[in-house]
Design a protein around this motif. Structure first.
Motif, mmCIF file in Angstrom:
data_model
loop_
_atom_site.group_PDB
_atom_site.id
_atom_site.type_symbol
_atom_site.label_atom_id
_atom_site.label_comp_id
_atom_site.label_asym_id
_atom_site.label_seq_id
_atom_site.Cartn_x
_atom_site.Cartn_y
_atom_site.Cartn_z
ATOM 1 N N ILE A 44 0.954 -1.246 -0.025
ATOM 2 C CA ILE A 44 -0.197 0.001 0.149
ATOM 3 C C ILE A 44 1.009 1.057 -0.091
ATOM 4 O O ILE A 44 1.881 1.521 0.601
ATOM 5 C CB ILE A 44 -0.923 -0.069 1.174
ATOM 6 N N VAL A 45 0.703 2.027 -0.957
ATOM 7 C CA VAL A 45 1.282 3.331 -0.879
ATOM 8 C C VAL A 45 1.011 4.270 0.183
ATOM 9 O O VAL A 45 -0.327 4.556 0.209
ATOM 10 C CB VAL A 45 1.149 4.148 -2.334
ATOM 11 N N ALA A 46 1.937 4.752 0.914
ATOM 12 C CA ALA A 46 1.630 5.467 2.142
ATOM 13 C C ALA A 46 2.520 6.712 2.402
ATOM 14 O O ALA A 46 3.726 6.702 1.886
ATOM 15 C CB ALA A 46 1.504 4.535 3.464
ATOM 16 N N GLY A 47 1.919 7.635 3.029
ATOM 17 C CA GLY A 47 2.916 8.804 3.374
ATOM 18 C C GLY A 47 2.586 9.235 4.735
ATOM 19 O O GLY A 47 1.424 9.081 5.324
ATOM 20 N N PHE A 48 3.366 10.081 5.326
ATOM 21 C CA PHE A 48 3.281 10.304 6.642
ATOM 22 C C PHE A 48 3.543 11.882 7.084
ATOM 23 O O PHE A 48 4.427 12.456 6.273
ATOM 24 C CB PHE A 48 4.203 9.747 7.766
ATOM 25 N N GLY A 49 2.671 12.446 7.728
ATOM 26 C CA GLY A 49 2.890 14.007 7.939
ATOM 27 C C GLY A 49 2.521 14.356 9.427
ATOM 28 O O GLY A 49 1.756 13.821 9.906
ATOM 29 N N ILE A 50 3.244 15.523 9.826
ATOM 30 C CA ILE A 50 2.964 16.219 10.990
ATOM 31 C C ILE A 50 2.591 17.365 10.863
ATOM 32 O O ILE A 50 3.058 18.179 10.078
ATOM 33 C CB ILE A 50 4.165 16.047 11.876
ATOM 34 N N GLY A 51 1.336 17.737 11.641
ATOM 35 C CA GLY A 51 0.870 19.202 11.734
ATOM 36 C C GLY A 51 1.081 19.696 12.995
ATOM 37 O O GLY A 51 0.475 19.217 13.897
ATOM 38 N N GLU A 52 1.379 21.061 13.280
ATOM 39 C CA GLU A 52 1.190 21.498 14.607
ATOM 40 C C GLU A 52 0.576 23.009 14.726
ATOM 41 O O GLU A 52 1.107 23.696 13.866
ATOM 42 C CB GLU A 52 2.713 21.435 15.284
ATOM 43 N N SER A 53 -0.319 23.261 15.524
ATOM 44 C CA SER A 53 -0.960 24.808 15.499
ATOM 45 C C SER A 53 -1.585 24.857 16.871
ATOM 46 O O SER A 53 -1.894 23.762 17.419
ATOM 47 C CB SER A 53 -1.798 24.858 14.247
ATOM 48 N N GLN A 54 -2.100 26.258 16.867
ATOM 49 C CA GLN A 54 -2.840 26.421 18.101
ATOM 50 C C GLN A 54 -4.315 26.130 17.601
ATOM 51 O O GLN A 54 -5.329 25.813 18.545
ATOM 52 C CB GLN A 54 -2.788 27.897 18.637
ATOM 53 N N ASP A 55 -4.671 25.909 16.491
ATOM 54 C CA ASP A 55 -6.109 25.638 16.016
ATOM 55 C C ASP A 55 -5.956 24.119 15.290
ATOM 56 O O ASP A 55 -5.059 23.890 14.557
ATOM 57 C CB ASP A 55 -6.424 26.637 14.908
ATOM 58 N N GLU A 56 -7.131 23.284 15.966
ATOM 59 C CA GLU A 56 -6.863 21.921 15.480
ATOM 60 C C GLU A 56 -6.914 21.649 13.964
ATOM 61 O O GLU A 56 -6.495 20.821 13.560
ATOM 62 C CB GLU A 56 -7.804 21.011 16.386
ATOM 63 N N GLN A 57 -7.946 22.407 13.380
ATOM 64 C CA GLN A 57 -8.193 22.397 11.890
ATOM 65 C C GLN A 57 -6.773 22.604 11.253
ATOM 66 O O GLN A 57 -6.483 21.918 10.207
ATOM 67 C CB GLN A 57 -9.275 22.951 11.589
ATOM 68 N N VAL A 58 -6.312 23.790 11.512
ATOM 69 C CA VAL A 58 -5.003 24.017 11.074
ATOM 70 C C VAL A 58 -3.804 22.959 11.266
ATOM 71 O O VAL A 58 -3.157 22.768 10.235
ATOM 72 C CB VAL A 58 -4.466 25.478 11.351
ATOM 73 N N ALA A 59 -3.929 22.345 12.437
ATOM 74 C CA ALA A 59 -2.812 21.297 12.505
ATOM 75 C C ALA A 59 -3.235 20.185 11.746
ATOM 76 O O ALA A 59 -2.378 19.533 11.241
ATOM 77 C CB ALA A 59 -3.093 20.923 14.098
ATOM 78 N N TYR A 60 -4.384 19.857 11.693
ATOM 79 C CA TYR A 60 -4.758 18.710 10.776
ATOM 80 C C TYR A 60 -4.575 19.218 9.098
ATOM 81 O O TYR A 60 -3.822 18.121 8.370
ATOM 82 C CB TYR A 60 -6.245 18.515 10.854
ATOM 83 N N ASP A 61 -4.865 20.319 8.827
ATOM 84 C CA ASP A 61 -4.389 20.761 7.357
ATOM 85 C C ASP A 61 -2.720 20.478 7.171
ATOM 86 O O ASP A 61 -2.627 20.062 5.891
ATOM 87 C CB ASP A 61 -5.120 22.165 6.974
ATOM 88 N N LYS A 62 -2.290 20.746 8.081
ATOM 89 C CA LYS A 62 -0.601 20.785 7.978
ATOM 90 C C LYS A 62 -0.237 19.407 7.737
ATOM 91 O O LYS A 62 0.544 19.085 7.122
ATOM 92 C CB LYS A 62 0.085 21.630 9.020
ATOM 93 N N ALA A 63 -0.829 18.468 8.683
ATOM 94 C CA ALA A 63 -0.412 17.130 8.720
ATOM 95 C C ALA A 63 -1.028 16.491 7.406
ATOM 96 O O ALA A 63 -0.206 15.691 6.576
ATOM 97 C CB ALA A 63 -1.221 16.413 9.853
ATOM 98 N N ASN A 64 -2.111 16.857 6.850
ATOM 99 C CA ASN A 64 -2.677 16.413 5.506
ATOM 100 C C ASN A 64 -1.810 16.826 4.441
ATOM 101 O O ASN A 64 -1.599 15.756 3.378
ATOM 102 C CB ASN A 64 -4.048 17.056 5.363
ATOM 103 N N LEU A 65 -1.099 17.929 4.291
ATOM 104 C CA LEU A 65 -0.250 18.530 3.353
ATOM 105 C C LEU A 65 1.095 17.767 3.399
ATOM 106 O O LEU A 65 1.491 17.333 2.467
ATOM 107 C CB LEU A 65 -0.280 20.118 3.514
ATOM 108 N N ASN A 66 1.394 17.539 4.513
ATOM 109 C CA ASN A 66 2.865 17.028 4.753
ATOM 110 C C ASN A 66 2.845 15.662 4.357
ATOM 111 O O ASN A 66 3.653 14.992 3.760
ATOM 112 C CB ASN A 66 3.398 17.140 6.301
#
Length: 181
Positions: A44-66
């Motif tokens: 299965i092709v997979a990728g990993f990302g981490i996102g950090e922010s004071q806002d949960e949605q922004v942290a999720y979006d950063k993790a998704n992008l990474n």
């Protein structure tokens, strides 16, 4: 008995602590990377990302992008590197300089990429999201199949257009011949 209970309570307290926030983050990072590796081992092709922010949605979006970038890097990756080394010796003085520049470009369209797993942790006022993204083979297949059908339709339209142009030339040549031109 009370002494034994106290010792057990203290031992349980220390056992429950994973250490500093950095150690906890390193453990989570290692755990998620291992899970990504297991998915890749299964094909299965997979990728990993981490996102950090004071806002949960922004942290999720950063993790998704990474994770998307990591996934794209697994599929298509262009790397350039420039290395320069300089040495100079003048009398007793010896000077060396080393310079290295790396550039990595990822440019691909991800079809069927979805977040497979996310884990969230809060540290003070910051929220950190760890995410593993995978490609759904069924969605990738369907997207590629639709793209292939669209290309085949474009080829058919091009061939029909070319055939009409050739037929028009032949009709024009026939009309000119008939008119005596």
């Amino acid at each position: 008995m009370k002494k034994l209970f106290s010792i057990l309570a203290i031992a349980a307290l220390f056992a429950g602590c994973a250490g500093t926030p950095q150690e906890k983050a390193a453990n989570k990072l290692q755990e998620m990377q291992e899970e990504k590796a297991e998915l890749i081992e299964k094909g299965i092709v997979a990728g990993f990302g981490i996102g950090e922010s004071q806002d949960e949605q922004v942290a999720y979006d950063k993790a998704n992008l990474n994770a998307s970038v990591d996934l794209g890097r697994a599929l298509e990756n262009k790397v350039q590197a420039l290395v320069r080394s300089y040495s100079e010796e003048v009398g007793e003085e010896f000077t060396q300089h080393f310079e290295e520049v790396k550039k990595n470009i990822v440019s691909t369209t991800l079809r069927g990429a979805t977040m497979y797993k996310t884990e969230t942790e809060a540290n003070g006022n910051k929220i950190k999201v760890y995410g593993i993204m995978t490609l759904n083979p069924k969605l990738v297949y369907e997207a590629l199949e639709a793209e292939l059908k669209a290309q085949q339709a474009d080829v058919a339209r091009f061939r029909a257009s070319k055939a009409y142009a050739e037929a028009n030339k032949e009709f024009e040549a026939y009309e000119n011949l008939k008119a005596g031109k």
